[in-house]
Design an enzyme around this catalytic site. Structure first.
Site, PDB file in Angstrom:
ATOM      1  N   CYS A 155      12.229  -8.318 -18.515  1.00  0.00           N
ATOM      2  CA  CYS A 155      13.172  -7.592 -18.532  1.00  0.00           C
ATOM      3  C   CYS A 155      13.212  -6.905 -19.772  1.00  0.00           C
ATOM      4  CB  CYS A 155      14.668  -8.024 -18.233  1.00  0.00           C
ATOM      5  SG  CYS A 155      14.865  -9.748 -19.148  1.00  0.00           S
ATOM      6  N   TYR A 156      13.157  -7.513 -20.869  1.00  0.00           N
ATOM      7  CA  TYR A 156      13.018  -6.935 -22.402  1.00  0.00           C
ATOM      8  C   TYR A 156      11.891  -5.943 -22.365  1.00  0.00           C
ATOM      9  CZ  TYR A 156      16.989  -9.716 -24.200  1.00  0.00           C
ATOM     10  OH  TYR A 156      18.096 -10.500 -24.341  1.00  0.00           O
TER      11      TYR A 156
END
Length: 352
Positions: A155-156
């Protein structure tokens, strides 16, 4: 593919937050049918016992993981398992003819030595790993279309790389000056109980974690290096914020040409992402909010230039469970199957 023809898909590791997001998206996808939900720890339970809000639309039980059974029923398999498990299952599924989309970190790296260093697991499947494609469609669309194995991004990294990609690809920044300051809601920590994600601990508080050692750092650096054409090192610091879902990544870097202004960069970003339906470049002076992306597969990018410091500032907002996980996996599935890239994926948030 005709309107009524559906492909059978399975989800191994369906009980986590990523798994239930996949279930929600795939239930409403017109071209797929969920025929298998798997997970040894929940085997035998009706899926609606784990997620009661789905009692009216999911009647299947969670089944034990049986590769032969899965391969006989599924054309496509999503792996929503903890790091270090998918690499034991994916080769067997590929051998039996399944397409595989792995949501863990196991197939995100071309160099398995990097994976082993950061994830503390020795690997012997280099021949399989080199066949995998990093599942960020905005950067690797054609490769995804031709692949049988996708390593879906974290996600990051998704939020960070979409912010950095045009700058690195076109040589607009000094790469070693890149700093990523990112903040995520508590759902990014998963469904298992963790002290720092408890309401009493997280509410009303903001703190950094994994400072100078977060596992998403080498993933970000590997793709940045690919985009820049040489090795790139970045400074990445994640933070936990007291909300359920969403990521805001703010990226800073020094411009090579201090004469570039915000309008120039907005034009460059719009051109770079002109064929990317899920990336939205905001107009002058508008900066993204996580609420805008909540429940969608969108990434909102806001751009600013600080003439005092000659730095560009790019802000990136996504839903960590959709564009940062399950939605991006479905986006990759659409490309692998030759379907419209946006099929079955939400583009409107719940607001307010």
């Amino acid at each position: 593919m005709g309107d009524t023809e559906q492909i059978p898909v399975g989800i191994i590791g369906a009980s986590g937050y990523g798994g239930v997001q996949l279930v929600r998206l795939l239930i409403e996808h017109p071209n797929v049918e969920i025929v298998y939900l798997g997970g040894d720890s929940s085997a035998g339970k009706p899926y609606s016992d784990i997620y009661p809000h789905l009692f009216h639309c999911v009647n299947q039980p969670v089944e034990a993981i049986d590769i032969d059974e899965i391969a006989s029923r599924c054309q496509v398999v999503f792996l929503g398992l903890p790091n270090g498990i998918a690499c034991d299952l994916a080769p067997k599924l590929l051998e039996k003819g399944c397409k595989v989309l792995d949501l863990s970190a196991d197939y995100r790296f071309r160099n398995l030595e990097t994976y082993s260093t950061w994830y503390k697991k020795d690997r012997t499947d280099q021949a399989i790993a080199v066949r995998s494609v990093y599942g960020l469609p905005e950067l690797y669309q054609q490769q995804i279309k031709e692949s049988q194995l996708i390593g879906c991004p974290g996600c990051y990294p998704t939020a960070s790389l979409l912010a950095l990609a045009p700058l690195l690809k076109q040589g607009l920044i000094v790469p070693e000056t890149a700093i990523i300051d990112a903040k995520s809601g508590t759902s990014g920590a998963g469904r298992q109980a963790k002290i720092n994600a408890l309401l009493a601990e997280a509410d009303g508080s903001l703190g950094a974690y994994g400072v100078a050692k977060h596992r998403h750092t080498p993933e970000i650096e590997e793709v940045c290096s690919d985009l820049a054409g040489h090795e790139v090192t970045v400074q990445f610091t994640p933070h936990l914020i007291p909300m359920i879902r969403g990521i805001l990544a703010t990226v800073y870097a020094t411009l090579r040409d201090p004469g570039l202004v915000r309008e120039d960069l907005i034009t460059i970003y719009n051109a770079f992402y002109r064929s990317s339906p899920f990336v939205k470049i905001l107009p002058n002076g508008i900066y993204p909010q996580t609420k805008w992306a909540c429940g969608t597969n969108l990434c909102y990018l806001g751009i600013e230039v600080d003439p005092r410091t000659d730095r560009v500032i790019v802000m990136s907002a996504i839903d960590n469970l959709i564009k940062g996980q399950a939605g991006q996996a479905v986006q990759c599935l659409n490309l692998m199957m030759g379907w419209e890239e946006t099929l079955g994926l939400p583009q409107l948030c719940f607001y307010p």
